[in-house]
Design an enzyme around this catalytic site. Structure first.
Site, short mmCIF file in Angstrom:
data_model
loop_
_atom_site.label_atom_id
_atom_site.label_comp_id
_atom_site.label_asym_id
_atom_site.label_seq_id
_atom_site.Cartn_x
_atom_site.Cartn_y
_atom_site.Cartn_z
N SER A 71 29.64 -13.74 71.32
CA SER A 71 30.45 -14.47 72.29
C SER A 71 29.61 -15.26 73.27
CB SER A 71 31.26 -13.35 73.03
OG SER A 71 32.52 -14.04 73.48
N SER A 116 37.40 -16.25 75.44
CA SER A 116 36.32 -16.30 74.27
C SER A 116 36.96 -16.29 72.76
CB SER A 116 35.09 -15.41 74.24
OG SER A 116 34.43 -15.91 75.38
N GLU A 154 33.29 -23.37 78.30
CA GLU A 154 32.90 -22.28 78.97
C GLU A 154 32.50 -22.64 80.29
OE1 GLU A 154 33.27 -19.20 78.73
OE2 GLU A 154 33.85 -18.80 76.76
N LYS A 182 36.51 -19.14 70.63
CA LYS A 182 35.48 -19.43 69.77
C LYS A 182 35.74 -19.30 68.53
CE LYS A 182 32.56 -18.16 73.97
NZ LYS A 182 31.93 -16.99 74.60
#
Length: 292
Positions: free
Chosen positions: A126, A62, A162, A65
């Site tokens: 997240s 993550s 994801e 991101k």
């Protein structure tokens, strides 16, 4: 020998000695750990650099991101998107069986929320569904890659979202960064070389509000230390292997100066507690180095 040359040699020797001391302390933290640990430190004002396995291409999870949010905000800067524009949430983009505080807040979907809220949930909390919503809005991971390439960001690759990573454990390794790349992109971000001032200030504020990973970079820092950060974690597979336990951040010192820290732990057979503690302990040692 001229005085200026002597002073330069003296400063260089002191810097080397301090770097060696930090190296010793970090080595003691990761010694005998069944994991690959990448570490990079970059002092923004004094140019201090420390690297350990800093050129290894390690899975971001993550952490990516941050890069995705930056690409979205670049589109905002260009007038292609707006923070106020409405995003429809429904069953098609609120997937189950994935980390999603956004889905928890709007379990039934059928609502429209501003793009700013999607960004904030994606970065600060997240959110995996928020992440993939942003990628679809951009036109895919290739748009993030193109943006980072255009800004001279090296040692970074993004290919999968994801949802893809949840379907196939192995593809996380195709979304990689080096820790050196991570601290360098944070410096570009801080310097306003990625985004407009308005977007830089906005994303910095969002990163300051990050609520995940409280047992990593910030755990052993003095309370209320300003840290703009992004976490990432893969969890463990059936064999007990952790693909990634990561964090990147910009830390503000008591004197108002700053440094970037990136710690990526990959292919670890250690427990989640041990992995996170390594990041926490490394963060403490770097903090103490800068506050001598």
């Amino acid at each position: 020998m001229k005085k200026t040359a002597f002073l330069f040699l003296l400063i260089s020797a002191l810097s080397f000695a301090q770097n060696s001391l930090l190296e010793q302390k970090i080595n003691s933290i990761i010694k005998n750990k069944k994991a690959t640990v990448g570490v990079s430190v970059l002092g923004f004002e004094n140019g201090f650099k420390y690297d350990k396995n800093a050129d290894k291409k390690l899975p971001m999870q993550s952490v990516f991101k941050f890069h995705i949010a930056a690409a979205v905000l670049n589109a905002v800067d260009q007038g292609k998107l707006s923070l106020d524009q409405k995003i429809k949430l429904d069953q098609s983009n609120l997937l189950e069986n994935t980390w999603s505080p956004l889905r928890d807040k709007y379990p039934a979907g059928n609502v429209e929320i501003p793009l700013s809220e999607v960004i904030e949930y994606t970065v600060a909390k997240s959110d995996n569904n928020g992440c993939d919503i942003l990628l679809r809005l951009l036109g895919g991971t290739q748009k993030v890659q193109k943006f980072m390439d255009s800004k001279g960001v090296k040692g970074f690759q993004i290919k999968y979202n994801e949802e893809d990573m949840h379907k196939d454990w192995s593809v996380q390794y195709e979304n990689y960064s080096t820790t050196k790349s991570a601290v360098n992109v944070l410096k570009k971000f801080y310097d306003g070389k990625l985004l407009s001032k308005k977007s830089t200030d906005y994303l910095m504020k969002v990163m300051f509000s990050t609520s995940t990973g409280l047992n990593k970079i910030v755990e052993q820092l003095p309370k209320n230390t300003p840290v703009a950060r992004k976490t990432g974690a893969s969890g463990k597979n059936e064999a007990g292997l952790t693909g990634a336990e990561n964090e990147i951040g910009i830390i503000t010192l008591p004197n108002g100066k700053h440094y970037a820290l990136a710690v990526f732990i990959s292919n670890s057979m250690e427990t989640d507690v041990v992995n996170c503690r390594m990041i926490s302990d490394i963060s403490r040692e770097v903090w103490e180095y800068f506050n001598k």
